[in-house]
Design a protein around this motif. Structure first.
Motif, PDB file in Angstrom:
ATOM      1  N   GLY A 640       0.837  -1.192   0.000  1.00 47.58           N
ATOM      2  CA  GLY A 640       0.000   0.000   0.000  1.00 47.58           C
ATOM      3  C   GLY A 640       0.874   1.245   0.000  1.00 47.58           C
ATOM      4  O   GLY A 640       1.851   1.339   0.747  1.00 47.58           O
ATOM      5  N   LEU A 641       0.519   2.225  -0.821  1.00 48.81           N
ATOM      6  CA  LEU A 641       1.320   3.439  -0.925  1.00 48.81           C
ATOM      7  C   LEU A 641       0.939   4.494   0.112  1.00 48.81           C
ATOM      8  O   LEU A 641       1.525   5.568   0.114  1.00 48.81           O
ATOM      9  CB  LEU A 641       1.188   4.032  -2.334  1.00 48.81           C
ATOM     10  N   ASP A 642      -0.042   4.182   0.957  1.00 45.34           N
ATOM     11  CA  ASP A 642      -0.386   5.148   1.989  1.00 45.34           C
ATOM     12  C   ASP A 642       0.540   5.023   3.203  1.00 45.34           C
ATOM     13  O   ASP A 642       1.051   6.005   3.724  1.00 45.34           O
ATOM     14  CB  ASP A 642      -1.856   4.977   2.402  1.00 45.34           C
ATOM     15  N   PHE A 643       0.764   3.747   3.666  1.00 49.81           N
ATOM     16  CA  PHE A 643       1.625   3.537   4.816  1.00 49.81           C
ATOM     17  C   PHE A 643       2.821   2.629   4.498  1.00 49.81           C
ATOM     18  O   PHE A 643       3.658   2.403   5.361  1.00 49.81           O
ATOM     19  CB  PHE A 643       0.833   2.929   5.986  1.00 49.81           C
ATOM     20  N   GLY A 644       2.857   2.071   3.307  1.00 49.51           N
ATOM     21  CA  GLY A 644       3.971   1.198   2.955  1.00 49.51           C
ATOM     22  C   GLY A 644       3.874  -0.185   3.536  1.00 49.51           C
ATOM     23  O   GLY A 644       4.900  -0.874   3.671  1.00 49.51           O
ATOM     24  N   ASP A 645       2.667  -0.637   3.923  1.00 52.01           N
ATOM     25  CA  ASP A 645       2.505  -1.966   4.485  1.00 52.01           C
ATOM     26  C   ASP A 645       2.375  -2.995   3.359  1.00 52.01           C
ATOM     27  O   ASP A 645       1.826  -2.722   2.297  1.00 52.01           O
ATOM     28  CB  ASP A 645       1.278  -2.019   5.388  1.00 52.01           C
ATOM     29  N   CYS A 646       2.875  -4.190   3.621  1.00 53.03           N
ATOM     30  CA  CYS A 646       2.811  -5.279   2.641  1.00 53.03           C
ATOM     31  C   CYS A 646       1.466  -5.978   2.769  1.00 53.03           C
ATOM     32  O   CYS A 646       1.161  -6.597   3.793  1.00 53.03           O
ATOM     33  CB  CYS A 646       3.951  -6.264   2.862  1.00 53.03           C
ATOM     34  N   HIS A 647       0.646  -5.888   1.727  1.00 55.12           N
ATOM     35  CA  HIS A 647      -0.667  -6.536   1.747  1.00 55.12           C
ATOM     36  C   HIS A 647      -0.563  -8.053   1.576  1.00 55.12           C
ATOM     37  O   HIS A 647      -1.271  -8.815   2.239  1.00 55.12           O
ATOM     38  CB  HIS A 647      -1.543  -5.951   0.649  1.00 55.12           C
ATOM     39  N   LYS A 648       0.316  -8.474   0.663  1.00 53.09           N
ATOM     40  CA  LYS A 648       0.395  -9.902   0.380  1.00 53.09           C
ATOM     41  C   LYS A 648       1.720 -10.215  -0.305  1.00 53.09           C
ATOM     42  O   LYS A 648       2.213  -9.433  -1.109  1.00 53.09           O
ATOM     43  CB  LYS A 648      -0.775 -10.345  -0.530  1.00 53.09           C
TER      44      LYS A 648
END
Length: 979
Positions: A640-648
């Motif tokens: 995700g480009l909002d927080f940089g978390d890895c979705h999958k």
């Protein structure tokens, strides 16, 4: 509600001229019936049939145009061997990597017969002299003889221990030479293998006649047979050529006593020749009419050798004897010897024995522009003019003309080497090297492909090449807004600008000190960014500058790249990507991370880490909310480009993933906005749903690593380029795709593959058990059968239809018996099977239709699955077919095969004796009728042939042209007389 997707399928492939997996065959312009215009009949130099991955392409050598394309949609294996019939110029046998063989008709471009008997790739094919049999050799060390008339495999010859490298039928013409009976079918077969053995097989008795060791330093890689069949040449390692003489007449005379007699030595070694090159010899081709043969290895050359005439050999021996006498005279004069020096000339000639080096002499070495993969003679029957067709590993074909130099007065005794020049070639429709970068225009009508040394522009709809430009070692390319200029980034750190309309090179900019791995155009179309191995990303803007025209006072506008700013990093940059909203810039580096910067200030926003190997490519969704990264660790990660978390994190491929791409402008952003594609070195393209993290579809078709990929603006198609030199377009269809059905289909394919592997393993074990403890003669001949998933399905269909039809036949016979016994009060008709009722067909007609629907080559393998208990009802139906004259040919084929397979059980069965006795009489009557009809037709054809020979003129009715109409509106009819 279950969501459905649209399926992608390959629409067309282009960019491949020839592949090195198979040989190339030249066809003269007058010996093929391929439809061409009247102009091309007279001006064409000929056509070349060559392999292009899973297709066979026919090229016009003079114009370089594609004439025809053969492809079987049911086969995706590469073409590995091509052979042309000696009697019918339009019939070709093509071998594939999966062990299958297809016989093609060049006039209609369709498959006539399909064979499947080898367990691995077919390496060599050969027709016999009558064109009714084909011999195939494979990597599985087997040789199979196929009958084109009965469409079956006759038998399998086993004796070699390595891959088969050469096959040739041997024909004897004793009857013709003595004025006796006409030539019989080819009785013998010559084969070579990588086990360094050459064998002579008696095809009639299925027996190995002789075995010799061919090479002294390793494998035997090639076999070349002289046109008259009097000898052959085998090629091995380190440029070694062995010359062999063959006594066909003695082989024919002693064929009846060979199995129990001694080896007479029909194949005799005559000597060794050494090539100029020291590599292995992979091809030997004799000229059909002239005394020349061409030899080539794996380097960039073709060696042409000349065969001297008997008169030239005598002159050479006389010169040798003269030099020997002069040397002896000189030596004896020095030693003071008073003996007679001049001896008898005949004794001198006898002493100077004829060596192979006196008969075979090097003629010329043709230097090709690439490593030679195949060679064929392209006409030219005189010694002053020879034409040689070569296909190379760098995806091109070349035609060379070899001309002999005229002897000058000053050098009458010295023979100068002949000249050769490259007259024609097929090179424009493909790249010489692997395509490393592809880019689509804004309207998706043009495709730019760049490789080492060439930039090509293609029409995506037709697959034709529009422009070809020279460039450096390209690593990235892109269209500029307006689709008139293409930028190419090279390995040397330069940016090259090309004008597509004028096909000119505009400018070259030295941008980086290292290779430029990535190039992206800003979403506003006014600037670009390049990422290089020099650990920097540079931003460039476009500017139109007025340049002076030399020699004049006028100026002309020229596009220039102006460097604006630079982003320095700690590691090499592998990939770059803008967000569609022009807010962020994502950069992947060699330290396995992806860094996201603000585009205006170039400040670090996010640092994405999690991959175990370098990230090779990145892509951002159209809504600028999702970023996909692919790595050499075979995983795809969604962030995700909002927080940089890895979705999958998805384990997507079995090898490094080189490309990932979202659909840039989806028609339905909510549904297709997060669909993306991946391309890998495992040769597969996969589509994914970024919202559900599910695999949608797998696209297979490439035969090598997929280096680059481009997705159209709306996702209508995907363009890919691979190591197999092909560029493929995968188009979206209207067929819906459901994930559950797709997974079930993949499981079925995997199950069928496991069944095929198990069958192949069982056959190999059975063969090993059969030959255990037997001598070589006993293991030489094996039935040419191969059980596959298709034959298993066919056998099940036959068994199911036989049981159903036999029950219906019994019920029908009982009904007829009751009806005959009680005609006044007949019983009601029996209840039939729903399938028979729906088709409104009798039991014997339905069963015959099932057998007719099975391909001829697969019928015998399917019949092998029938147990002996099914033979009585099947023989009942065979008897009915013969009685009603229903497809007598198929009935005889099935009957004779079952009797041969179950011979012992049939002989011991009392139940089958009455049926077989009844069938015997009907078979004799039916076959006698067919024999009389064939004799009558043959006699009629002979009468017509004699009349044509007597008259010498035939009248041909020409179909009328569209514009030839009479005044009454009737079409005219034209006639022509051919003498």
């Amino acid at each position: 509600m279950v969501r459905s997707y649209l399926k992608y399928e390959q629409s067309h492939a282009f960019g491949t001229i020839t592949t090195s997996t198979s040989n190339t065959i030249f066809v003269p312009p007058t010996s093929t019936s391929t439809p061409t215009s009247s102009t091309s009949r007279t001006t064409s130099l000929g056509k070349a049939y060559t392999a292009a991955n899973e297709e066979v392409l026919c090229w016009d050598i003079k114009t370089g145009e594609l004439v025809s394309r053969w492809r079987d949609n049911a086969c995706t294996a590469q073409v590995t061997a091509i052979a042309r019939s000696k009697t019918d110029a339009d019939v070709f046998a093509v071998g594939y990597h999966d062990g299958s063989i297809r016989v093609w008709d060049a006039r209609i471009g369709k498959v006539l017969i399909r064979f499947n008997g080898h367990r691995s790739a077919v390496t060599i094919l050969a027709f016999d002299g009558q064109g009714v049999r084909v011999a195939s050799g494979s990597r599985d060390t087997d040789i199979i003889i196929w009958d084109l008339v009965s469409e079956t495999g006759l038998f399998r010859l086993r004796g070699h221990k390595e891959q088969i490298t050469g096959i040739c039928f041997l024909s004897s013409r004793d009857g013709d030479e003595q004025g006796g009976e006409p030539e019989k079918e080819d009785q013998f077969l010559l084969s070579t293998s990588k086990d360094a053995l050459v064998k002579i097989w008696d095809v009639a008795s299925q027996y190995c006649v002789e075995t010799h060791v061919t090479q002294s330093n390793g494998e035997c890689w090639s076999l070349g047979m002289s046109p008259d069949g009097s000898g052959c040449i085998t090629g091995g390692n380190e440029g070694e050529l062995k010359v062999w003489s063959l006594d066909l007449q003695a082989l024919t005379r002693h064929s009846a006593q060979l199995q129990g007699g001694k080896s007479v030595g029909f194949l005799e070694e005559r000597g060794t020749l050494n090539r100029h090159g020291a590599d292995r010899t992979i091809g030997i081709r004799f000229h059909a009419t002239a005394d020349y043969f061409a030899v080539h290895g794996t380097d960039k050359s073709v060696e042409v050798w000349r065969i001297r005439s008997p008169a030239e050999v005598e002159k050479q021996l006389a010169r040798k004897a003269k030099r020997k006498r002069e040397k002896a005279r000189t030596d004896k004069d020095v030693n003071g010897d008073t003996e007679m020096v001049n001896g008898d000339h005949e004794n001198d000639k006898t002493a100077a024995s004829t060596a192979v080096t006196d008969v075979f002499v090097p003629h010329v070495i043709v230097r090709t522009s690439g490593k030679t993969s195949s060679v064929d003679w392209a006409g030219g029957s005189s010694s002053k003019s020879l034409r040689l067709l070569t296909s190379t590993t760098n995806n091109q074909m070349e035609l060379y003309n070899i001309t002999a130099r005229s002897k000058s007065k000053s050098s009458r005794t010295t023979e100068e080497p002949p000249d050769y020049d490259r007259t024609h070639g097929v090179e424009l429709p493909g790249h010489r090297a692997d395509v490393r970068a592809v880019a689509l225009s804004s309207d998706d009508r043009m495709l730019a492909t760049a490789s080492n040394g060439a930039l090509k522009i293609w029409n995506t709809r037709t697959g034709s090449s529009i422009r070809t430009l020279e460039c450096g070692y390209a690593l990235a390319c892109a269209f500029l807004p307006g689709d008139k200029i293409v930028l190419v980034c090279t390995k040397s750190g330069e940016i090259e600008l090309f004008d597509i309309a004028s096909a000119t090179h505009i400018d070259t900019v030295k941008a980086h000190d290292g290779a430029i791995w990535s190039l992206k155009v800003h979403p506003d179309g006014r600037s670009i960014v390049t990422g290089s191995a020099d650990k920097s990303a540079k931003f460039w803007r476009f500017e139109v500058v007025q340049e002076d025209i030399p020699g004049t006072k006028r100026t002309m506008p020229t596009l220039k790249l102006i460097h604006t700013r630079t982003l320095k990093l700690q590691d090499e940059i592998l990939s770059l990507c803008f967000t569609p909203d022009s807010r962020l810039l994502a950069v992947s580096t060699l330290d396995n991370t992806v860094k996201v910067f603000f585009l205006d200030s170039l400040k670090l926003f996010l640092n994405l880490y999690g991959h175990k190997l370098p990230v090779l490519n990145i892509s951002i969704a159209s809504d600028s909310k999702l970023i996909a990264t692919c790595s050499a660790d075979k995983n795809v990660r969604l962030w995700g480009l909002d927080f940089g978390d890895c979705h999958k994190s998805i384990f997507a491929h079995d090898d490094s993933i080189l490309q990932v791409s979202f659909i840039s402008r989806p028609i339905q952003p909510k549904e297709d906005g997060h669909l993306f594609f991946t391309a890998s070195k495992d040769g597969l393209i996969k589509s994914w749903d970024g919202d559900k993290f599910e695999h949608i579809q797998k696209l297979s078709g490439h035969h090598g690593e997929i280096w680059t990929m481009a997705v159209s603006q709306t996702g209508d198609f995907v363009a890919t380029a691979s190591h197999d030199k092909s560029i493929r377009i995968w188009s979206q269809t209207d067929e819906p795709l459901f994930l559950e059905e797709e997974r079930e289909r993949e499981l079925e394919d995997a199950y069928d593959a496991n069944i095929a592997e198990g069958l192949a393993r069982d056959q190999a074990d059975a063969h090993a058990a059969m030959i255990d403890g037997q001598d070589e003669a006993m293991e030489a001949v094996v039935p040419a059968t191969k059980q596959t998933g298709e034959t298993l399905t066919s056998g099940e269909r036959i068994t199911e239809a036989l049981n159903m039809c036999h029950e219906d036949l019994i019920a029908t016979r009982e009904y007829e018996a009751q009806r005959a016994a009680n005609p006044t009060d007949p019983p009601g008709p029996p209840q039939r099977h729903p399938v028979l009722s729906f088709k409104d067909a009798s039991a014997e007609k339905h069963l015959l239709g099932v057998l007719e629907s099975i391909a001829g080559p697969s019928l015998q393998d399917a019949l092998l699955l029938l147990t002996f208990s099914t033979l009585p009802p099947l023989f009942d139906f065979l008897n009915i077919w013969l009685e009603k004259n229903m497809n007598v040919h198929l009935a005889c084929k099935v009957c004779f095969f079952l009797l041969r397979v179950h011979h012992k059980q049939v002989v011991a069965s009392r139940e089958l004796r009455p049926v077989l006795s009844e069938m015997q009489g009907r078979l004799r009557d039916r076959l006698e009728g067919l024999k009389n009809m064939m004799g009558f037709n043959l006699a009629g054809l002979k009468i017509l042939s004699r009349r044509v020979d007597e008259v010498g003129v035939s009248r041909i009715d020409i179909p009328p042209e569209d514009d030839e109409t009479s005044a009454l509106g009737r079409k005219k009819r034209g006639f022509v007389s051919v003498g």
